[in-house]
Design a protein around this motif. Structure first.
Motif, mmCIF file in Angstrom:
data_model
loop_
_atom_site.group_PDB
_atom_site.id
_atom_site.type_symbol
_atom_site.label_atom_id
_atom_site.label_comp_id
_atom_site.label_asym_id
_atom_site.label_seq_id
_atom_site.Cartn_x
_atom_site.Cartn_y
_atom_site.Cartn_z
ATOM 1 N N ASN A 38 16.126 -119.168 -78.971
ATOM 2 C CA ASN A 38 14.803 -119.443 -78.383
ATOM 3 C C ASN A 38 13.862 -120.074 -79.401
ATOM 4 O OD1 ASN A 38 15.393 -118.489 -75.786
ATOM 5 N ND2 ASN A 38 14.921 -116.376 -76.344
ATOM 6 N N TRP A 39 13.888 -119.555 -80.622
ATOM 7 C CA TRP A 39 13.050 -120.108 -81.703
ATOM 8 C C TRP A 39 13.413 -121.561 -81.973
ATOM 9 C CZ3 TRP A 39 14.644 -120.196 -87.302
ATOM 10 C CH2 TRP A 39 13.610 -120.658 -88.128
ATOM 11 N N HIS A 40 14.699 -121.868 -81.993
ATOM 12 C CA HIS A 40 15.144 -123.235 -82.247
ATOM 13 C C HIS A 40 14.673 -124.186 -81.156
ATOM 14 C CE1 HIS A 40 17.729 -123.577 -85.797
ATOM 15 N NE2 HIS A 40 17.918 -122.278 -85.639
ATOM 16 N N ILE A 41 14.849 -123.790 -79.927
ATOM 17 C CA ILE A 41 14.457 -124.679 -78.831
ATOM 18 C C ILE A 41 12.942 -124.870 -78.815
ATOM 19 C CG2 ILE A 41 14.447 -124.957 -76.314
ATOM 20 C CD1 ILE A 41 17.170 -123.505 -76.295
ATOM 21 N N GLU A 42 12.194 -123.789 -79.045
ATOM 22 C CA GLU A 42 10.734 -123.889 -79.108
ATOM 23 C C GLU A 42 10.282 -124.750 -80.285
ATOM 24 O OE1 GLU A 42 9.665 -119.805 -79.339
ATOM 25 O OE2 GLU A 42 10.260 -119.379 -77.255
ATOM 26 N N SER A 43 11.094 -124.783 -81.360
ATOM 27 C CA SER A 43 10.742 -125.561 -82.550
ATOM 28 C C SER A 43 11.126 -127.025 -82.439
ATOM 29 C CB SER A 43 11.416 -124.952 -83.789
ATOM 30 O OG SER A 43 10.976 -123.626 -84.009
ATOM 31 N N GLY A 44 11.884 -127.376 -81.405
ATOM 32 C CA GLY A 44 12.206 -128.781 -81.187
ATOM 33 C C GLY A 44 13.646 -129.179 -81.409
ATOM 34 N N SER A 45 14.530 -128.241 -81.770
ATOM 35 C CA SER A 45 15.944 -128.605 -81.940
ATOM 36 C C SER A 45 16.458 -129.244 -80.666
ATOM 37 C CB SER A 45 16.782 -127.366 -82.281
ATOM 38 O OG SER A 45 16.469 -126.887 -83.583
ATOM 39 N N HIS A 46 17.265 -130.286 -80.812
ATOM 40 C CA HIS A 46 17.715 -131.070 -79.673
ATOM 41 C C HIS A 46 18.992 -130.532 -79.037
ATOM 42 C CE1 HIS A 46 15.474 -133.936 -82.360
ATOM 43 N NE2 HIS A 46 14.779 -134.004 -81.249
ATOM 44 N N GLY A 47 19.635 -129.588 -79.691
ATOM 45 C CA GLY A 47 20.858 -129.009 -79.168
ATOM 46 C C GLY A 47 21.203 -127.763 -79.959
ATOM 47 N N ILE A 48 22.117 -126.960 -79.420
ATOM 48 C CA ILE A 48 22.516 -125.708 -80.049
ATOM 49 C C ILE A 48 24.034 -125.668 -80.156
ATOM 50 C CG2 ILE A 48 22.615 -123.188 -79.794
ATOM 51 C CD1 ILE A 48 19.811 -124.188 -80.472
ATOM 52 N N MET A 69 29.780 -117.183 -77.733
ATOM 53 C CA MET A 69 29.645 -118.369 -76.899
ATOM 54 C C MET A 69 28.964 -118.041 -75.570
ATOM 55 S SD MET A 69 33.414 -119.997 -77.729
ATOM 56 C CE MET A 69 33.463 -121.018 -76.271
ATOM 57 N N GLU A 70 29.370 -116.946 -74.961
ATOM 58 C CA GLU A 70 28.799 -116.560 -73.666
ATOM 59 C C GLU A 70 27.309 -116.255 -73.785
ATOM 60 O OE1 GLU A 70 32.705 -114.456 -71.555
ATOM 61 O OE2 GLU A 70 31.316 -113.241 -72.749
ATOM 62 N N ARG A 71 26.941 -115.468 -74.802
ATOM 63 C CA ARG A 71 25.527 -115.104 -74.948
ATOM 64 C C ARG A 71 24.691 -116.333 -75.293
ATOM 65 N NH1 ARG A 71 23.142 -110.093 -75.758
ATOM 66 N NH2 ARG A 71 20.868 -110.340 -75.747
ATOM 67 N N ALA A 72 25.239 -117.193 -76.133
ATOM 68 C CA ALA A 72 24.509 -118.403 -76.510
ATOM 69 C C ALA A 72 24.303 -119.317 -75.312
ATOM 70 C CB ALA A 72 25.256 -119.135 -77.618
ATOM 71 N N LYS A 73 25.337 -119.480 -74.507
ATOM 72 C CA LYS A 73 25.211 -120.338 -73.325
ATOM 73 C C LYS A 73 24.119 -119.809 -72.393
ATOM 74 C CE LYS A 73 26.416 -123.530 -70.288
ATOM 75 N NZ LYS A 73 25.603 -123.134 -69.132
ATOM 76 N N ASP A 74 24.088 -118.487 -72.192
ATOM 77 C CA ASP A 74 23.051 -117.895 -71.344
ATOM 78 C C ASP A 74 21.667 -118.095 -71.950
ATOM 79 O OD1 ASP A 74 24.934 -117.057 -69.529
ATOM 80 O OD2 ASP A 74 25.021 -114.993 -70.267
ATOM 81 N N ALA A 75 21.564 -117.948 -73.273
ATOM 82 C CA ALA A 75 20.269 -118.085 -73.941
ATOM 83 C C ALA A 75 19.752 -119.520 -73.875
ATOM 84 C CB ALA A 75 20.379 -117.631 -75.398
ATOM 85 N N VAL A 76 20.646 -120.477 -74.044
ATOM 86 C CA VAL A 76 20.240 -121.886 -73.969
ATOM 87 C C VAL A 76 19.742 -122.216 -72.563
ATOM 88 C CG1 VAL A 76 21.060 -124.270 -74.096
ATOM 89 C CG2 VAL A 76 21.748 -122.623 -75.850
ATOM 90 N N PHE A 82 24.521 -127.686 -75.201
ATOM 91 C CA PHE A 82 25.187 -126.561 -75.849
ATOM 92 C C PHE A 82 26.575 -127.007 -76.281
ATOM 93 C CE2 PHE A 82 27.867 -122.628 -75.156
ATOM 94 C CZ PHE A 82 27.524 -122.044 -76.372
ATOM 95 N N VAL A 83 26.842 -126.913 -77.597
ATOM 96 C CA VAL A 83 28.084 -127.442 -78.174
ATOM 97 C C VAL A 83 28.728 -126.366 -79.059
ATOM 98 C CG1 VAL A 83 29.133 -129.338 -79.466
ATOM 99 C CG2 VAL A 83 27.011 -129.728 -78.190
ATOM 100 N N LEU A 104 32.686 -122.006 -69.479
ATOM 101 C CA LEU A 104 31.297 -121.580 -69.617
ATOM 102 C C LEU A 104 30.309 -122.681 -69.242
ATOM 103 C CD1 LEU A 104 31.447 -119.623 -72.998
ATOM 104 C CD2 LEU A 104 31.030 -118.661 -70.735
ATOM 105 N N GLY A 105 30.785 -123.898 -69.123
ATOM 106 C CA GLY A 105 29.899 -125.008 -68.800
ATOM 107 C C GLY A 105 29.253 -125.640 -70.016
#
Length: 304
Positions: A38-48, A69-76, A82-83, A104-105
């Motif tokens: 969440n911090w990364h996306i709010e800070s402007g990161s273009h992908g996770i 992977m599962e938790r990260a995909k849900d968080a994104v 998401f890569v 996971l998509g």
């Protein structure tokens, strides 16, 4: 083919390779992982990205990698691409994890050159082609010869690019800048080139790169994203200034083996418990003092 062309356009900029947080007892701290994302996306990161080198995949079980992977995909939550890293030194594990990423998509899977066993170029071609053929999601090959012991040669990558339409790019953690230039010459300027060497993030953009997957983004996600934004907006002088501004941080984060300094820095910032699993460990007190001193150049919060 249209899907892969769209992925090339979407998966650009700063793709942050997130660390894997642990509790003091070494178990997964997935709540902290979600907070970091969440911090990364709010800070402007273009992908996770998760479970790449910075995510300590070799210290995780296969089940733990899937859980991360599962938790990260849900968080994104689809907010940015998401890569996840799905590569392993074991071919069957790589197939399994890459298929899990597809289930996971994930927007793409990051697949590392197998480490330790030092395969031939012919064997590398067969490995990556089998992985690409097993899924329909985009694949980003990950070449990091300093840690795998094997360099994926340009002619091998070009052959894979020609034969596997879902191989859309490569993360090059390769200090040989001639090699990196020849990647785009032989694979085409529309092949997505991502820098995995912090000091080459700006130079790779200058030769036509698509972005970076840089450990430094863990500490300064806003500035790393801003560098890419400035470049793509045509403000090359600003991007160059940010390149030099980030150099001291880049340097200190590799005073010990990644991700030990990154985790130490995130601990100083109060983001995680700076815990690694053996055989990895936190940096020495001397290196931690250096990290703390450099961090003060970038953050206003206390890092005592």
């Amino acid at each position: 083919m249209q899907r892969y062309e769209e992925a090339k356009k979407r998966i650009r900029g700063s793709i942050a390779p997130i660390i894997t947080p642990f509790f003091e007892d070494g178990t997964l701290d997935l709540d902290s992982l979600e907070n970091l994302i969440n911090w990364h996306i709010e800070s402007g990161s273009h992908g996770i990205s998760v479970t790449g080198t910075t995510g300590e995949p070799s210290s995780l079980t296969i089940d733990e990698r899937v859980r991360v992977m599962e938790r990260a995909k849900d968080a994104v939550g689809g907010r940015v691409p998401f890569v996840p890293g799905s590569g392993s030194t074991n071919h069957e594990e790589t197939l399994y994890l890459t298929k899990k990423a597809e289930e996971l998509g994930a927007d793409a899977a990051l697949v590392i050159v197998p480490y330790y066993n030092k395969p031939s170029q012919h064997a590398l071609y067969k490995h990556f082609k089998a992985v690409a053929d097993s899924v329909s999601i985009p694949i980003i090959v990950y070449n990091i010869p300093g840690r795998t012991g094997t360099n994926l040669e340009v002619k091998t990558l070009a052959r894979l690019n020609e034969d596997c339409p879902n191989i859309i790019g490569v993360k090059e953690s390769n200090k040989d800048f001639e090699h990196v230039n020849r990647v785009l010459l032989n694979c085409g300027r529309d092949f997505n080139l991502y820098s995995g060497i912090e000091l080459l993030c700006y130079p790779m953009l200058a030769i036509g790169g698509a972005g970076s997957i840089s450990a430094t983004a863990n500490i300064a996600p806003g500035k790393v994203a801003e560098l890419h934004d400035a470049w793509f907006e045509g403000n090359h002088e600003k991007a160059l200034s940010l390149h030099y501004e980030l150099m001291p941080l880049n340097d200190v984060l590799f005073r010990d083996t990644n991700p030990a300094p990154v985790k130490a820095a995130l601990g100083m910032l109060g983001k995680i418990k700076p815990v690694l699993r053996l055989p990895m460990d936190v940096p020495s007190k001397e290196i931690q003092d250096e990290i703390r001193q450099v961090l003060r150049q970038y953050v206003e919060v206390s890092v005592e």
